[in-house]
Design a protein around this motif. Sequence first.
Motif, short mmCIF file in Angstrom:
data_model
loop_
_atom_site.label_atom_id
_atom_site.label_comp_id
_atom_site.label_asym_id
_atom_site.label_seq_id
_atom_site.Cartn_x
_atom_site.Cartn_y
_atom_site.Cartn_z
N SER A 151 5.70 12.07 1.82
CA SER A 151 6.24 11.80 3.33
C SER A 151 5.34 10.50 3.36
O SER A 151 3.99 9.92 3.40
CB SER A 151 5.80 12.84 3.98
N SER A 152 6.24 9.72 4.36
CA SER A 152 6.00 8.92 5.62
C SER A 152 4.48 8.57 5.82
O SER A 152 3.52 7.57 6.08
CB SER A 152 6.85 8.22 6.19
N ASN A 153 4.01 10.50 6.82
CA ASN A 153 2.99 10.48 7.75
C ASN A 153 2.00 10.57 6.42
O ASN A 153 0.65 10.27 6.92
CB ASN A 153 3.21 11.96 7.92
N TYR A 154 1.78 11.01 5.34
CA TYR A 154 0.87 11.19 4.04
C TYR A 154 0.78 9.48 3.88
O TYR A 154 -0.47 9.52 3.62
CB TYR A 154 1.48 11.93 2.86
N ARG A 155 1.43 8.62 3.49
CA ARG A 155 0.98 7.35 2.97
C ARG A 155 0.00 6.92 4.39
O ARG A 155 -1.03 5.80 4.25
CB ARG A 155 2.20 6.62 2.88
N ARG A 179 0.61 6.25 -4.72
CA ARG A 179 0.67 6.65 -3.84
C ARG A 179 0.41 5.15 -2.48
O ARG A 179 1.32 5.19 -1.55
CB ARG A 179 0.61 7.65 -3.43
N LYS A 191 6.93 4.25 3.97
CA LYS A 191 8.15 4.57 3.88
C LYS A 191 8.40 5.91 3.32
O LYS A 191 6.93 6.87 2.79
CB LYS A 191 8.91 3.29 3.02
N GLU A 192 9.03 6.61 2.93
CA GLU A 192 9.64 8.50 2.52
C GLU A 192 9.45 7.60 1.08
O GLU A 192 9.91 7.34 0.84
CB GLU A 192 10.60 8.72 2.85
N GLY A 193 9.12 8.68 0.61
CA GLY A 193 9.54 8.42 -1.10
C GLY A 193 8.98 10.11 -1.74
O GLY A 193 9.18 10.73 -1.71
#
Lengths: 298, 155
Positions: A277-281, A207, A272-274
Amino acid sequence: MVKVYNPKSLKEALNIRQNHLVTPYAGGTDLMVHPDPNQTYLFLNKIPEIKNIVEDSNYIRIGACCTFADILKSPIPPTILKDAINLLASPAIRNFGTPGGNICNCGGKKQTKGCKGCWNFGKSGGNICNGSDKSDSAVVFFATNSKLRIASSTTERIIPISDFYCCDRKDALATNELLLEILMDRNDYSNYYYKKVGARESVSLSRVAFAAIINIDSSNIITNLSTAFGAVSNVIISEKQIDKMLIGKTIDEAKKLKSAYLSAYERSVKAKEGRVSSNYRKSVCLNLLGDFLETKGI
Amino acid sequence: MIKFVLDGEEVISKSPANERLLDVLRNELDSKGVKCGCKEGECGACSVIIDNKLANSCLVALGAVENSNVMTITGYSKTSRFAVLEKAYSHFSAVQCGFCIPGMILASECILAENPDPTEEQIRVGISGNLCRCTGYNAIVKAIQLAAKEGRGLW
């Protein structure tokens, strides 16, 4: 009937690559997830010239088609690379996967005239050539500013790994070229940080994967700082300009700049989203970066 | 045509070189001991041993095994090492539905071939690419530990 190309030497392989539209097959561990019956594979898994791990006065030279298991067994590669490989996939995949395929594989997508090539069978050539931002070994090669030796039957060039990736799952390998070696400068990589965040420890796509090298001299001055994030954006993130903020500074000076350094990364990282979430990444990236600095006394 | 050694006997496959080894083994060469699970290298049900290395046969193209030695559970089950593992797995009831077991046994063989006296951690790493949804792994780990003890000298 699809033709079989099973060259026994590098020269033979480069000649085939020059004259035919083929998909380089290194380890197969990415490529065969989505095999295309219309592809013609150029099998590179038994070519001795691109399976060596050696060192000379300038470089640690990792053959693009040596397997991850080969790298783990060799005394030559730095520990940061072995740490990343130990968390990569499973023993069976490490037996065949290659860093070259990890760099070059275009994510196992089919070879077309626009897509430059796919390396597989779990080898360094594959982990690089797949053009995937989730290539765990490639993150380490970015953080160590490694170079790639690429050749066709008539030309040869050495480029920084950062120049290799064009965009998501695309690389700079021409249709007549092969990745031969990953070249790591003979620098001191002993002061490092590597962490992979995934759903579980084994057989798990990253991730976020984060690698960093820092060198601090006897006067407590940071002489080198290099970081890389994988699985965050469409390409591996390596922000040399931001890292330069701390190079040449003492540890005390770096502590004062820490907040500005982290803020610069916060502005720069476009996650990126995937699967997450992008915020998590992005949060994970900044947490890892902060943990890295703290671990190193900054 | 691709020639290789399968369970000790030379075979010639007429399948395309880019076909999965897994499909060639099961469909053309009738080697049904190799199980088809995920087809993306996650479950280990299709494990075989290629030139003494554990492999996911779903992620290997036929052309890559030209002139190689491929061993499946069918060939391995004729060995004295298998007999020790079979007894140990039975002792701990380490087999329930059985679907993962061909791959799990071959992973066990590779663990012991590399290190005849593995730690529990080394065993768990060694089977980390082989999923079992029945046993919870503890019985399998104990079985490999017992096989290492009972089969001392075989590996």
